[in-house]
Design a protein around this motif. Structure first.
Motif, PDB file in Angstrom:
ATOM      1  N   THR A 104     -18.239  38.888  41.389  1.00 18.68           N
ATOM      2  CA  THR A 104     -18.450  38.017  42.561  1.00 18.68           C
ATOM      3  C   THR A 104     -19.603  37.049  42.320  1.00 18.68           C
ATOM      4  OG1 THR A 104     -20.005  39.437  43.807  1.00 18.68           O
ATOM      5  CG2 THR A 104     -17.624  39.847  44.109  1.00 18.68           C
ATOM      6  N   HIS A 105     -20.634  37.500  41.607  1.00 14.04           N
ATOM      7  CA  HIS A 105     -21.712  36.631  41.141  1.00 14.04           C
ATOM      8  C   HIS A 105     -22.577  37.430  40.187  1.00 14.04           C
ATOM      9  CE1 HIS A 105     -23.457  38.573  44.663  1.00 14.04           C
ATOM     10  NE2 HIS A 105     -24.653  38.056  44.466  1.00 14.04           N
ATOM     11  N   THR A 106     -23.604  36.798  39.644  1.00 17.17           N
ATOM     12  CA  THR A 106     -24.283  37.378  38.470  1.00 17.17           C
ATOM     13  C   THR A 106     -25.658  37.958  38.780  1.00 17.17           C
ATOM     14  OG1 THR A 106     -25.105  35.169  37.954  1.00 17.17           O
ATOM     15  CG2 THR A 106     -23.072  35.855  36.869  1.00 17.17           C
TER      16      THR A 106
ATOM     17  N   VAL B 239     -12.129  33.389  47.703  1.00 16.53           N
ATOM     18  CA  VAL B 239     -12.649  32.946  49.002  1.00 16.53           C
ATOM     19  C   VAL B 239     -14.141  32.677  48.857  1.00 16.53           C
ATOM     20  CG1 VAL B 239     -13.118  33.675  51.380  1.00 16.53           C
ATOM     21  CG2 VAL B 239     -10.951  34.319  50.298  1.00 16.53           C
ATOM     22  N   ARG B 240     -14.592  31.528  49.331  1.00 16.36           N
ATOM     23  CA  ARG B 240     -16.034  31.261  49.373  1.00 16.36           C
ATOM     24  C   ARG B 240     -16.558  31.779  50.722  1.00 16.36           C
ATOM     25  NH1 ARG B 240     -19.822  27.576  47.467  1.00 16.36           N
ATOM     26  NH2 ARG B 240     -19.293  28.569  45.519  1.00 16.36           N
ATOM     27  N   PRO B 241     -17.361  32.854  50.731  1.00 11.86           N
ATOM     28  CA  PRO B 241     -17.845  33.379  52.014  1.00 11.86           C
ATOM     29  C   PRO B 241     -18.819  32.406  52.674  1.00 11.86           C
ATOM     30  CG  PRO B 241     -18.772  34.617  50.175  1.00 11.86           C
ATOM     31  CD  PRO B 241     -17.836  33.624  49.584  1.00 11.86           C
ATOM     32  N   PRO B 242     -19.012  32.527  53.984  1.00 13.52           N
ATOM     33  CA  PRO B 242     -19.856  31.544  54.695  1.00 13.52           C
ATOM     34  C   PRO B 242     -21.334  31.622  54.340  1.00 13.52           C
ATOM     35  CG  PRO B 242     -19.013  33.215  56.210  1.00 13.52           C
ATOM     36  CD  PRO B 242     -18.325  33.440  54.909  1.00 13.52           C
ATOM     37  N   VAL B 243     -21.816  32.780  53.874  1.00 16.10           N
ATOM     38  CA  VAL B 243     -23.209  32.867  53.400  1.00 16.10           C
ATOM     39  C   VAL B 243     -23.205  33.523  52.023  1.00 16.10           C
ATOM     40  CG1 VAL B 243     -24.346  32.882  55.662  1.00 16.10           C
ATOM     41  CG2 VAL B 243     -23.592  35.043  54.656  1.00 16.10           C
ATOM     42  N   PHE B 244     -24.173  33.123  51.211  1.00 20.01           N
ATOM     43  CA  PHE B 244     -24.256  33.627  49.828  1.00 20.01           C
ATOM     44  C   PHE B 244     -25.622  33.275  49.285  1.00 20.01           C
ATOM     45  CE2 PHE B 244     -22.116  29.546  50.149  1.00 20.01           C
ATOM     46  CZ  PHE B 244     -22.939  28.731  49.386  1.00 20.01           C
ATOM     47  N   ASP B 245     -26.043  33.988  48.231  1.00 21.26           N
ATOM     48  CA  ASP B 245     -27.369  33.742  47.656  1.00 21.26           C
ATOM     49  C   ASP B 245     -27.293  33.134  46.271  1.00 21.26           C
ATOM     50  OD1 ASP B 245     -26.515  35.839  46.086  1.00 21.26           O
ATOM     51  OD2 ASP B 245     -28.231  37.144  46.488  1.00 21.26           O
ATOM     52  N   ASN B 246     -26.096  32.772  45.839  1.00 19.05           N
ATOM     53  CA  ASN B 246     -25.912  32.338  44.455  1.00 19.05           C
ATOM     54  C   ASN B 246     -24.670  31.441  44.436  1.00 19.05           C
ATOM     55  OD1 ASN B 246     -24.900  32.366  41.729  1.00 19.05           O
ATOM     56  ND2 ASN B 246     -26.119  34.200  41.313  1.00 19.05           N
ATOM     57  N   PRO B 247     -24.765  30.243  43.831  1.00 18.29           N
ATOM     58  CA  PRO B 247     -23.625  29.312  43.878  1.00 18.29           C
ATOM     59  C   PRO B 247     -22.394  29.811  43.141  1.00 18.29           C
ATOM     60  CG  PRO B 247     -25.327  28.508  42.388  1.00 18.29           C
ATOM     61  CD  PRO B 247     -25.914  29.690  43.101  1.00 18.29           C
ATOM     62  N   ILE B 248     -22.555  30.864  42.349  1.00 19.43           N
ATOM     63  CA  ILE B 248     -21.412  31.441  41.641  1.00 19.43           C
ATOM     64  C   ILE B 248     -20.518  32.236  42.605  1.00 19.43           C
ATOM     65  CG2 ILE B 248     -20.815  33.185  39.878  1.00 19.43           C
ATOM     66  CD1 ILE B 248     -23.521  32.295  38.509  1.00 19.43           C
TER      67      ILE B 248
ATOM     68  N   SER C 297     -16.343  32.305  38.049  1.00 19.19           N
ATOM     69  CA  SER C 297     -16.309  30.846  38.144  1.00 19.19           C
ATOM     70  C   SER C 297     -16.911  30.228  36.874  1.00 19.19           C
ATOM     71  CB  SER C 297     -17.086  30.384  39.377  1.00 19.19           C
ATOM     72  OG  SER C 297     -18.462  30.652  39.188  1.00 19.19           O
ATOM     73  N   PHE C 298     -16.730  28.929  36.738  1.00 16.17           N
ATOM     74  CA  PHE C 298     -17.317  28.169  35.629  1.00 16.17           C
ATOM     75  C   PHE C 298     -18.817  28.415  35.554  1.00 16.17           C
ATOM     76  CE2 PHE C 298     -19.339  24.098  34.397  1.00 16.17           C
ATOM     77  CZ  PHE C 298     -18.830  23.966  33.119  1.00 16.17           C
ATOM     78  N   LEU C 299     -19.476  28.415  36.718  1.00 14.42           N
ATOM     79  CA  LEU C 299     -20.922  28.637  36.737  1.00 14.42           C
ATOM     80  C   LEU C 299     -21.273  30.059  36.308  1.00 14.42           C
ATOM     81  CD1 LEU C 299     -22.001  26.783  40.016  1.00 14.42           C
ATOM     82  CD2 LEU C 299     -22.235  26.009  37.642  1.00 14.42           C
ATOM     83  N   GLY C 300     -20.383  31.008  36.612  1.00 10.68           N
ATOM     84  CA  GLY C 300     -20.627  32.391  36.197  1.00 10.68           C
ATOM     85  C   GLY C 300     -20.678  32.507  34.680  1.00 10.68           C
ATOM     86  N   VAL C 301     -19.728  31.841  34.021  1.00 12.53           N
ATOM     87  CA  VAL C 301     -19.731  31.840  32.557  1.00 12.53           C
ATOM     88  C   VAL C 301     -20.990  31.148  32.044  1.00 12.53           C
ATOM     89  CG1 VAL C 301     -18.533  30.998  30.504  1.00 12.53           C
ATOM     90  CG2 VAL C 301     -17.226  31.876  32.438  1.00 12.53           C
ATOM     91  N   GLY C 302     -21.367  30.059  32.707  1.00 14.17           N
ATOM     92  CA  GLY C 302     -22.531  29.300  32.264  1.00 14.17           C
ATOM     93  C   GLY C 302     -23.806  30.113  32.330  1.00 14.17           C
TER      94      GLY C 302
END
Ligand SMILES: [Fe+2]
Ligand SMILES: [Fe+2]
Length: 268
Positions: free
Chosen positions: A72-74, A135-144, A97-102
Protein backbone atom coordinates in the motif's frame (compact mmCIF):
# COMPACT_ATOMS: atom_id res chain seq x y z
CA UNK A 1 4.69 -5.00 20.60
CA UNK A 2 2.71 -8.21 20.26
CA UNK A 3 1.91 -9.89 16.94
CA UNK A 4 -0.96 -12.30 16.36
CA UNK A 5 -2.92 -13.73 13.44
CA UNK A 6 -6.67 -14.27 13.13
CA UNK A 7 -9.36 -14.64 10.47
CA UNK A 8 -11.26 -11.47 9.53
CA UNK A 9 -13.53 -13.00 6.85
CA UNK A 10 -13.63 -16.26 4.88
CA UNK A 11 -10.28 -16.53 3.12
CA UNK A 12 -8.94 -13.30 4.64
CA UNK A 13 -6.56 -13.37 7.60
CA UNK A 14 -5.10 -10.49 9.56
CA UNK A 15 -1.57 -10.38 10.93
CA UNK A 16 -1.73 -7.68 13.54
CA UNK A 17 0.84 -6.06 15.77
CA UNK A 18 -0.33 -3.86 18.61
CA UNK A 19 1.98 -0.97 19.37
CA UNK A 20 1.70 1.26 22.44
CA UNK A 21 2.55 4.90 21.77
CA UNK A 22 3.41 6.83 24.96
CA UNK A 23 0.69 9.32 25.93
CA UNK A 24 -1.36 8.59 22.80
CA UNK A 25 -2.69 5.04 23.20
CA UNK A 26 -2.42 1.79 21.29
CA UNK A 27 -2.60 1.23 17.59
CA UNK A 28 -2.95 -1.81 15.36
CA UNK A 29 -0.41 -2.38 12.61
CA UNK A 30 -2.05 -4.79 10.19
CA UNK A 31 -1.06 -6.87 7.20
CA UNK A 32 -3.54 -9.19 5.47
CA UNK A 33 -3.42 -12.54 3.72
CA UNK A 34 -5.93 -13.13 0.91
CA UNK A 35 -6.10 -16.87 0.35
CA UNK A 36 -7.00 -18.05 -3.15
CA UNK A 37 -5.53 -19.51 -6.32
CA UNK A 38 -2.84 -16.80 -6.25
CA UNK A 39 -2.49 -15.77 -2.57
CA UNK A 40 -1.90 -12.09 -1.85
CA UNK A 41 -0.13 -10.53 1.12
CA UNK A 42 -1.18 -6.94 1.79
CA UNK A 43 1.89 -5.18 3.26
CA UNK A 44 4.62 -6.93 5.23
CA UNK A 45 4.68 -5.70 8.83
CA UNK A 46 7.15 -3.53 10.68
CA UNK A 47 10.89 -3.42 10.19
CA UNK A 48 11.46 -3.73 13.95
CA UNK A 49 9.13 -6.72 14.33
CA UNK A 50 10.10 -8.75 11.25
CA UNK A 51 10.86 -12.05 13.07
CA UNK A 52 7.51 -11.98 14.91
CA UNK A 53 5.74 -11.05 11.67
CA UNK A 54 7.24 -14.01 9.81
CA UNK A 55 6.22 -16.40 12.59
CA UNK A 56 2.62 -15.11 12.45
CA UNK A 57 2.60 -15.26 8.63
CA UNK A 58 3.83 -18.86 8.65
CA UNK A 59 0.97 -19.77 10.99
CA UNK A 60 -1.55 -18.98 8.25
CA UNK A 61 0.27 -19.69 4.97
CA UNK A 62 3.52 -21.13 3.66
CA UNK A 63 5.29 -17.96 2.42
CA UNK A 64 6.45 -20.00 -0.59
CA UNK A 65 2.78 -20.24 -1.65
CA UNK A 66 2.35 -16.45 -1.88
CA UNK A 67 2.21 -15.05 -5.42
CA UNK A 68 1.60 -11.33 -4.82
CA UNK A 69 2.38 -8.60 -2.34
CA UNK A 70 0.11 -5.55 -2.52
CA UNK A 71 2.32 -2.82 -1.10
CA UNK A 72 0.00 0.00 0.00
CA UNK A 73 3.01 2.26 0.62
CA UNK A 74 6.62 2.08 1.75
CA UNK A 75 6.56 3.29 5.36
CA UNK A 76 8.55 1.28 7.94
CA UNK A 77 5.36 -0.26 9.33
CA UNK A 78 4.54 -1.77 5.91
CA UNK A 79 7.83 -3.00 4.39
CA UNK A 80 9.33 -4.98 7.30
CA UNK A 81 9.58 -8.39 5.57
CA UNK A 82 9.33 -7.22 1.96
CA UNK A 83 12.94 -7.86 0.94
CA UNK A 84 13.18 -11.20 2.79
CA UNK A 85 9.95 -12.51 1.23
CA UNK A 86 11.04 -11.51 -2.27
CA UNK A 87 14.43 -13.08 -1.82
CA UNK A 88 13.02 -16.37 -0.53
CA UNK A 89 10.24 -16.71 -3.12
CA UNK A 90 11.13 -16.03 -6.77
CA UNK A 91 7.47 -16.42 -7.83
CA UNK A 92 6.39 -13.47 -5.70
CA UNK A 93 5.57 -10.16 -7.44
CA UNK A 94 4.82 -6.75 -5.97
CA UNK A 95 1.86 -4.58 -6.88
CA UNK A 96 2.68 -0.93 -6.20
CA UNK A 97 2.83 2.46 -7.84
CA UNK A 98 5.59 4.03 -9.94
CA UNK A 99 6.60 6.08 -6.90
CA UNK A 100 6.74 2.92 -4.79
CA UNK A 101 9.34 1.43 -7.11
CA UNK A 102 11.20 4.74 -7.13
CA UNK A 103 11.51 5.10 -3.37
CA UNK A 104 12.42 1.43 -2.88
CA UNK A 105 15.17 2.03 -5.43
CA UNK A 106 16.82 4.22 -2.79
CA UNK A 107 16.74 1.41 -0.20
CA UNK A 108 19.18 -1.45 0.31
CA UNK A 109 16.70 -3.75 -1.47
CA UNK A 110 15.40 -2.19 -4.72
CA UNK A 111 12.38 -3.93 -6.24
CA UNK A 112 13.39 -6.03 -9.29
CA UNK A 113 11.67 -4.35 -12.25
CA UNK A 114 10.62 -7.70 -13.77
CA UNK A 115 8.77 -8.52 -10.55
CA UNK A 116 6.63 -5.40 -10.13
CA UNK A 117 3.15 -4.67 -11.39
CA UNK A 118 2.53 -0.93 -11.54
CA UNK A 119 -0.94 0.34 -10.76
CA UNK A 120 -2.72 3.68 -10.41
CA UNK A 121 -6.01 4.48 -8.64
CA UNK A 122 -8.95 3.26 -10.71
CA UNK A 123 -6.96 0.52 -12.44
CA UNK A 124 -7.50 -3.19 -11.73
CA UNK A 125 -5.33 -6.26 -11.66
CA UNK A 126 -6.46 -9.89 -11.80
CA UNK A 127 -4.67 -12.12 -9.31
CA UNK A 128 -5.93 -15.66 -9.88
CA UNK A 129 -9.55 -15.89 -8.80
CA UNK A 130 -9.95 -12.29 -7.66
CA UNK A 131 -9.76 -8.85 -9.19
CA UNK A 132 -8.32 -5.97 -7.19
CA UNK A 133 -9.14 -2.36 -8.07
CA UNK A 134 -6.81 0.34 -6.79
CA UNK A 135 -8.35 3.09 -4.64
CA UNK A 136 -6.77 6.34 -3.46
CA UNK A 137 -8.09 6.77 0.12
CA UNK A 138 -9.18 10.27 1.20
CA UNK A 139 -6.33 10.61 3.74
CA UNK A 140 -2.79 9.24 3.55
CA UNK A 141 0.71 10.02 4.79
CA UNK A 142 2.67 9.03 1.71
CA UNK A 143 2.03 9.81 -2.00
CA UNK A 144 2.63 6.15 -2.85
CA UNK A 145 -0.49 5.16 -0.91
CA UNK A 146 -2.77 2.86 -2.88
CA UNK A 147 -5.59 0.92 -1.23
CA UNK A 148 -7.89 -1.42 -3.12
CA UNK A 149 -11.28 -3.09 -3.36
CA UNK A 150 -11.29 -6.90 -3.61
CA UNK A 151 -14.15 -8.02 -5.86
CA UNK A 152 -14.23 -11.52 -4.37
CA UNK A 153 -14.79 -10.50 -0.74
CA UNK A 154 -16.09 -6.95 -1.26
CA UNK A 155 -13.53 -5.78 1.32
CA UNK A 156 -11.99 -2.32 1.06
CA UNK A 157 -8.32 -2.31 2.07
CA UNK A 158 -7.74 1.33 3.01
CA UNK A 159 -4.06 1.48 4.03
CA UNK A 160 -3.47 4.06 6.83
CA UNK A 161 -6.89 5.67 6.27
CA UNK A 162 -9.47 5.04 9.07
CA UNK A 163 -6.75 4.14 11.59
CA UNK A 164 -7.38 4.96 15.25
CA UNK A 165 -5.43 5.43 18.46
CA UNK A 166 -7.31 3.39 21.04
CA UNK A 167 -7.22 2.57 24.76
CA UNK A 168 -6.95 -1.10 23.72
CA UNK A 169 -7.14 -2.91 20.36
CA UNK A 170 -9.87 -5.60 20.03
CA UNK A 171 -10.14 -8.06 17.10
CA UNK A 172 -13.32 -6.44 15.75
CA UNK A 173 -13.86 -2.69 15.39
CA UNK A 174 -17.55 -3.27 16.11
CA UNK A 175 -16.59 -4.01 19.74
CA UNK A 176 -15.22 -0.49 20.23
CA UNK A 177 -17.04 2.26 22.06
CA UNK A 178 -18.27 4.63 19.34
CA UNK A 179 -17.05 7.81 21.04
CA UNK A 180 -13.60 6.33 21.76
CA UNK A 181 -13.37 5.05 18.20
CA UNK A 182 -14.24 8.39 16.64
CA UNK A 183 -11.94 10.34 18.97
CA UNK A 184 -9.16 7.86 18.17
CA UNK A 185 -9.75 8.15 14.42
CA UNK A 186 -9.74 11.94 14.52
CA UNK A 187 -6.53 11.94 16.60
CA UNK A 188 -4.77 9.45 14.32
CA UNK A 189 -5.79 11.32 11.19
CA UNK A 190 -4.51 14.67 12.49
CA UNK A 191 -1.18 12.95 13.24
CA UNK A 192 -0.85 10.83 10.09
CA UNK A 193 -2.28 13.34 7.61
CA UNK A 194 -1.56 16.78 9.11
CA UNK A 195 -2.39 18.42 5.78
CA UNK A 196 -6.05 17.64 6.52
CA UNK A 197 -6.34 21.00 8.33
CA UNK A 198 -5.64 22.80 5.03
CA UNK A 199 -8.15 21.06 2.79
CA UNK A 200 -11.01 22.69 0.98
CA UNK A 201 -13.97 21.24 2.90
CA UNK A 202 -16.17 20.75 -0.18
CA UNK A 203 -13.44 18.95 -2.11
CA UNK A 204 -12.63 16.80 0.92
CA UNK A 205 -16.33 16.01 1.37
CA UNK A 206 -16.47 14.86 -2.24
CA UNK A 207 -13.60 12.42 -1.62
CA UNK A 208 -15.49 11.04 1.39
CA UNK A 209 -18.61 10.59 -0.76
CA UNK A 210 -16.53 8.59 -3.25
CA UNK A 211 -15.55 6.21 -0.43
CA UNK A 212 -19.18 5.90 0.70
CA UNK A 213 -20.24 4.92 -2.81
CA UNK A 214 -17.96 1.86 -2.73
CA UNK A 215 -20.30 0.19 -0.17
CA UNK A 216 -17.71 -2.40 0.95
CA UNK A 217 -18.69 -5.50 2.92
CA UNK A 218 -15.82 -4.77 5.33
CA UNK A 219 -13.19 -2.12 5.87
CA UNK A 220 -9.68 -3.40 6.53
CA UNK A 221 -7.44 -0.51 7.54
CA UNK A 222 -3.77 -0.92 8.32
CA UNK A 223 -4.33 0.73 11.69
CA UNK A 224 -7.77 -0.34 12.93
CA UNK A 225 -9.26 -3.75 13.73
CA UNK A 226 -11.23 -5.15 10.77
CA UNK A 227 -14.64 -3.50 10.61
CA UNK A 228 -18.04 -4.41 9.12
CA UNK A 229 -18.89 -2.34 6.04
CA UNK A 230 -21.84 -0.82 7.89
CA UNK A 231 -19.34 1.13 10.02
CA UNK A 232 -18.01 3.06 7.01
CA UNK A 233 -20.50 5.91 7.49
CA UNK A 234 -19.22 6.35 11.06
CA UNK A 235 -15.62 6.38 9.85
CA UNK A 236 -16.39 8.97 7.17
CA UNK A 237 -18.11 11.07 9.84
CA UNK A 238 -14.85 10.91 11.84
CA UNK A 239 -12.83 12.04 8.84
CA UNK A 240 -15.27 14.89 8.17
CA UNK A 241 -14.48 16.19 11.68
CA UNK A 242 -10.72 16.23 11.21
CA UNK A 243 -10.16 19.50 9.27
CA UNK A 244 -11.55 21.46 12.25
CA UNK A 245 -9.97 19.26 14.95
CA UNK A 246 -7.00 20.36 17.06
CA UNK A 247 -3.76 19.93 15.10
CA UNK A 248 -1.30 17.50 16.65
CA UNK A 249 1.80 19.03 18.21
CA UNK A 250 4.38 16.54 19.44
CA UNK A 251 6.35 16.83 22.68
CA UNK A 252 9.20 19.32 22.25
CA UNK A 253 12.74 19.09 23.62
CA UNK A 254 11.83 20.64 26.99
CA UNK A 255 9.17 17.94 27.39
CA UNK A 256 11.73 15.26 26.49
CA UNK A 257 14.20 16.58 29.05
CA UNK A 258 11.48 16.63 31.70
CA UNK A 259 10.53 13.05 30.82
CA UNK A 260 14.19 11.88 30.96
CA UNK A 261 14.70 13.66 34.30
CA UNK A 262 11.58 11.94 35.62
CA UNK A 263 12.89 8.56 34.49
CA UNK A 264 16.29 9.21 36.07
CA UNK A 265 14.61 10.07 39.38
CA UNK A 266 12.16 7.17 39.28
CA UNK A 267 12.67 4.26 41.65
CA UNK A 268 14.25 1.23 39.97
FE1 LIG B 1 1.95 5.38 6.55
FE1 LIG C 1 0.95 2.77 8.38
Amino acid sequence: MTTTCFTAAPGVDVITTTAAIPALGSIAINAFVLHGSEPVLVDTGTVAGAPEFMTALESTIDPAALRWIWLTHTDFDHIGSLAALLQANPQLRVITSFLGVGIMGLSSAPLPMDRVHLINPGQSVTVGDRRLTAVRPPVFDNPITTGFLDDRSGILFSSDCFGALLPAVPEDAADLDTDELQAGQVRWTTIDSPWVHRVDRDTFGHSLDQMRAIEPTMVCSSHLPPAPGAMLDLFLESLAMTPAADPFVGPDHAALEAMLAGMAGAPA
